[in-house]
Motif scaffolding. Structure first.
Motif, PDB file in Angstrom:
ATOM      1  N   TYR A  98     -17.058  28.767  22.470  1.00  0.00           N
ATOM      2  CA  TYR A  98     -18.133  29.684  21.846  1.00  0.00           C
ATOM      3  C   TYR A  98     -18.045  29.185  20.380  1.00  0.00           C
ATOM      4  O   TYR A  98     -17.085  29.894  19.766  1.00  0.00           O
ATOM      5  CB  TYR A  98     -18.084  31.210  22.176  1.00  0.00           C
ATOM      6  CG  TYR A  98     -19.301  31.800  21.942  1.00  0.00           C
ATOM      7  CD1 TYR A  98     -20.140  32.326  22.697  1.00  0.00           C
ATOM      8  CD2 TYR A  98     -19.107  32.353  20.397  1.00  0.00           C
ATOM      9  CE1 TYR A  98     -21.638  32.971  22.063  1.00  0.00           C
ATOM     10  CE2 TYR A  98     -20.345  33.099  20.146  1.00  0.00           C
ATOM     11  CZ  TYR A  98     -21.553  33.549  20.767  1.00  0.00           C
ATOM     12  OH  TYR A  98     -22.432  34.285  20.450  1.00  0.00           O
ATOM     13  N   THR A 103     -27.216  28.946  21.112  1.00  0.00           N
ATOM     14  CA  THR A 103     -27.604  30.509  20.592  1.00  0.00           C
ATOM     15  C   THR A 103     -27.853  30.293  18.924  1.00  0.00           C
ATOM     16  O   THR A 103     -27.685  29.276  18.614  1.00  0.00           O
ATOM     17  CB  THR A 103     -26.504  31.400  21.082  1.00  0.00           C
ATOM     18  OG1 THR A 103     -26.797  32.584  20.748  1.00  0.00           O
ATOM     19  CG2 THR A 103     -25.175  31.052  20.452  1.00  0.00           C
ATOM     20  N   VAL A 132     -21.065  26.597  24.128  1.00  0.00           N
ATOM     21  CA  VAL A 132     -22.250  27.358  23.397  1.00  0.00           C
ATOM     22  C   VAL A 132     -22.053  27.265  22.096  1.00  0.00           C
ATOM     23  O   VAL A 132     -21.288  27.432  21.414  1.00  0.00           O
ATOM     24  CB  VAL A 132     -21.810  28.863  23.919  1.00  0.00           C
ATOM     25  CG1 VAL A 132     -22.960  30.073  23.275  1.00  0.00           C
ATOM     26  CG2 VAL A 132     -21.637  29.152  25.448  1.00  0.00           C
ATOM     27  N   ALA A 168     -30.435  29.566  24.997  1.00  0.00           N
ATOM     28  CA  ALA A 168     -30.154  31.151  25.333  1.00  0.00           C
ATOM     29  C   ALA A 168     -31.213  31.813  24.975  1.00  0.00           C
ATOM     30  O   ALA A 168     -31.805  31.657  23.991  1.00  0.00           O
ATOM     31  CB  ALA A 168     -28.521  31.580  24.564  1.00  0.00           C
TER      32      ALA A 168
END
Length: 238
Positions: free
Chosen positions: A135, A198, A156, A230
């Protein structure tokens, strides 16, 4: 392991129903609930989320501004991030880059990334039940990319820009944001099968949702990566 995108908007004025709150995520596994980042528009909303720990990637307001009144759980961050945040948080836990720790049964390792000189950032490799995600909502590049992404099932990443990097040079350092296109190349090279973006910038947030989703899926197919955008409330089972 379950990953829920609590918010997916970058530090921009544009906001929609799908991208309403600052980027933040919740990792859940076997009763553990770990939140990653807590931007200023999350201020006062933590009790409803019931996190048992919070990881902070860096000290920019859209990632840590929601913590200025503290939190109902321990907060983990690097020494650089604590230095930038000051003394606003009481239950401070230090996480050292490239040092694996376990938080409520979930393995966490911080990897330094280039993004900002004033707010040095990390990405988090998070593992549970034999599965790993990486992430990293804000970055120019990952310093130890091969180690960070080895065996990762889901990347991510930073959705600030689709094809044009938003990068400036400050002396020998680069600051800003890598493009989605560049990050998909990394995933292809490191054999990461899926990517979700994201921290969405205006290019994504203000676009037609179906069109932008189709474009990112197509960009991913060019690199053999299952790619998507996302949105707030998106829940993935890994």
């Amino acid at each position: 392991m379950q990953l829920t995108f609590l918010g997916t908007r970058g530090y921009i004025e544009a906001a929609t129903r799908r991208h309403r709150r600052h980027s933040a995520a919740l990792v859940a596994s076997r009763g553990a609930r770990i939140m990653i980042d807590c931007g200023e528009d999350w201020l006062g909303r933590l009790p409803a989320l019931r996190p048992q720990a919070i990881l902070v990637t860096h000290a920019h307001p859209d990632h840590a501004g929601g913590l200025r009144h503290g939190a109902p759980c321990p907060i983990f961050a690097t020494a650089d991030t604590w230095a930038a945040l000051g003394e606003t948080v009481t239950d401070r836990r230090l996480i050292r880059p490239r040092s694996l720790i376990r938080i409520r049964g979930i393995s966490v390792e911080a990897f330094p990334v280039e993004h900002s000189l004033r707010a040095p950032a990390v990405g988090y490799r998070v593992s549970a039940s034999g599965r790993a995600i990486f992430y990293v909502p804000d970055l120019v590049f990952i310093r130890d990319r091969h180690e960070a992404l080895a065996g990762v099932r889901l990347y991510v990443g930073d959705g600030a820009s689709l094809t044009r990097p938003l990068i400036r040079r400050r002396g020998p350092a680069l600051i800003g944001h890598a493009s989605v296109a560049t990050q998909l190349v990394w995933c292809e090279r490191e054999a990461v099968p899926a990517a979700v973006f994201t921290h969405c910038g205006t290019e994504i947030v203000s676009a037609d949702g179906r069109c932008i989703a189709a474009r990112i899926r197509a960009m991913g197919r060019d690199h053999g990566v299952q790619a998507r955008v996302a949105h707030d409330g998106l829940r993935l089972q890994l």
